[in-house]
Design a protein around this motif. Structure first.
Motif, PDB file in Angstrom:
ATOM      1  N   UNK A   3       1.174  12.673 -14.559  1.00 47.40           N
ATOM      2  CA  UNK A   3       0.610  13.603 -13.489  1.00 47.40           C
ATOM      3  C   UNK A   3       2.816  13.205 -13.034  1.00 47.40           C
ATOM      4  N   UNK A   4       3.336  14.570 -11.410  1.00 45.68           N
ATOM      5  CA  UNK A   4       4.114  13.953 -11.055  1.00 45.68           C
ATOM      6  C   UNK A   4       3.660  13.543 -10.146  1.00 45.68           C
ATOM      7  N   UNK A   5       4.207  12.198  -9.304  1.00 44.81           N
ATOM      8  CA  UNK A   5       4.719  12.154  -8.053  1.00 44.81           C
ATOM      9  C   UNK A   5       5.227  11.837  -6.885  1.00 44.81           C
TER      10      UNK A   5
ATOM     11  N   UNK B 180       0.742  -1.655  -0.132  1.00 44.21           N
ATOM     12  CA  UNK B 180      -0.015   0.369   0.181  1.00 44.21           C
ATOM     13  C   UNK B 180       1.207   1.025   0.346  1.00 44.21           C
ATOM     14  N   UNK B 181       0.269   2.342  -1.137  1.00 47.31           N
ATOM     15  CA  UNK B 181       1.546   3.453  -0.990  1.00 47.31           C
ATOM     16  C   UNK B 181       0.748   4.455  -1.091  1.00 47.31           C
ATOM     17  N   UNK B 182       1.122   5.435  -0.807  1.00 50.82           N
ATOM     18  CA  UNK B 182       0.437   6.848  -0.543  1.00 50.82           C
ATOM     19  C   UNK B 182       1.525   7.884  -1.479  1.00 50.82           C
ATOM     20  N   UNK B 183       0.732   8.736  -2.093  1.00 43.66           N
ATOM     21  CA  UNK B 183       1.683   9.932  -2.916  1.00 43.66           C
ATOM     22  C   UNK B 183       0.895  10.880  -3.087  1.00 43.66           C
ATOM     23  N   UNK B 184       1.982  11.879  -3.197  1.00 45.12           N
ATOM     24  CA  UNK B 184       1.531  13.811  -3.292  1.00 45.12           C
ATOM     25  C   UNK B 184       1.683  13.023  -4.756  1.00 45.12           C
ATOM     26  N   UNK B 185       0.435  13.999  -5.475  1.00 39.80           N
ATOM     27  CA  UNK B 185       0.297  13.908  -7.569  1.00 39.80           C
ATOM     28  C   UNK B 185       0.036  15.377  -7.467  1.00 39.80           C
ATOM     29  N   UNK B 186       0.679  15.679  -8.814  1.00 36.43           N
ATOM     30  CA  UNK B 186       0.729  16.868  -9.187  1.00 36.43           C
ATOM     31  C   UNK B 186      -0.045  16.539 -10.723  1.00 36.43           C
ATOM     32  N   UNK B 187      -1.359  16.982 -11.119  1.00 37.82           N
ATOM     33  CA  UNK B 187      -1.369  16.498 -12.822  1.00 37.82           C
ATOM     34  C   UNK B 187      -0.936  17.744 -13.781  1.00 37.82           C
ATOM     35  N   UNK B 188       0.054  17.516 -14.870  1.00 36.52           N
ATOM     36  CA  UNK B 188      -0.182  18.030 -15.382  1.00 36.52           C
ATOM     37  C   UNK B 188      -1.348  17.663 -16.896  1.00 36.52           C
ATOM     38  N   UNK B 189      -1.871  18.300 -17.459  1.00 38.32           N
ATOM     39  CA  UNK B 189      -3.040  18.192 -18.373  1.00 38.32           C
ATOM     40  C   UNK B 189      -3.533  19.351 -18.994  1.00 38.32           C
ATOM     41  N   UNK B 190      -4.546  18.561 -20.191  1.00 36.34           N
ATOM     42  CA  UNK B 190      -5.185  19.767 -20.855  1.00 36.34           C
ATOM     43  C   UNK B 190      -5.971  19.152 -21.145  1.00 36.34           C
ATOM     44  N   UNK B 191      -7.773  19.169 -20.561  1.00 36.03           N
ATOM     45  CA  UNK B 191      -8.858  19.561 -20.821  1.00 36.03           C
ATOM     46  C   UNK B 191      -9.309  19.916 -21.835  1.00 36.03           C
TER      47      UNK B 191
END
Length: 229
Positions: free
Chosen positions: A135-137, A105-116
């Protein structure tokens, strides 16, 4: 001069209003099913042996650079992991092999870099959206077999579970969903997203057990529910 300054002030005020209108900030919650993609030399027989349920959530920021196009980012806390099996010696004094199981089991802080990309209204106040990016995690917590510490039965050595995995990760992101305008500035959305991990996150087997060629990567399929203000 006064007229020029007044016109400049109006222009700046209008630009600020436009900039504010282009940014939508909200909150999201994402229940998910996660698993681990595993590769290794055939002698060790590493394999994925099950998925786990996770839940994450956090801040969503959509910056519109066109009527139907937005740069999407934010800050999320996500859960990942799964179950793996592998062949190993029975104990420090018994070289006979046995199949072992690890629940990770892992927990991450995640920053998406995306286009909608948004469609025009397909019904009253309803649009579809498609999301693509990455995403950068960064890992902020780990458990192995439900514990923060893990004693390897093959060696008798105890280490923190977090020492089994590298901190950084990155993933490809793809998703789609629908967004509904509730009021002048309030929107709700629901969708599905797929996150395919890119980094080999294993550190333990490579560094502590000298097993070369082991690769463990994250995979996540999530339901995304949120509200933007």
């Amino acid at each position: 001069m006064k007229k020029a300054l007044f016109a400049l002030a109006l222009l700046m005020a209008g630009a600020a209003t436009t900039a504010t209108a282009q940014v939508e900030i909200g909150l999201k919650v994402s229940p998910s099913i996660t698993s681990l993609r595993v590769d290794s030399p055939s002698g060790r027989a590493f394999a994925s042996d099950g998925s786990k349920f996770g839940i994450g959530g956090g801040l969503v920021v959509d910056y519109f650079f066109g009527q139907n196009y937005a740069f999407s980012t934010g800050l999320m806390l996500t859960s990942k992991g799964g179950t793996i099996t592998y062949r190993d010696q029975t104990s420090p004094t018994n070289p006979d092999e046995i199949t072992r199981t690890q629940k990770i089991g892992l927990q991450y802080l995640e920053i998406p870099v995306s286009v909608k990309l948004f469609t025009n209204d397909i019904a009253t106040d309803v649009k579809l959206y498609f999301q693509v990016g990455a995403t950068a995690n960064a890992s902020v917590g780990a458990r192995v077999n439900e514990g923060k510490f893990f004693t390897d039965p093959s060696t008798g050595v105890e280490l923190k579970a977090s020492k089994h995995f590298i901190i950084p990760d990155a993933a490809l992101l793809g998703g789609f969903g629908a967004e509904y305008q509730l009021g002048q500035s309030t929107k709700v959305f629901a969708g599905v997203s797929y996150h395919r991990g890119l980094f080999n996150i294993d550190r333990y087997f490579e560094k502590e057990r000298n097993v070369s060629g082991v690769s463990i990567k994250n995979t996540e399929v999530a339901l995304d529910f949120g509200i933007k203000f």
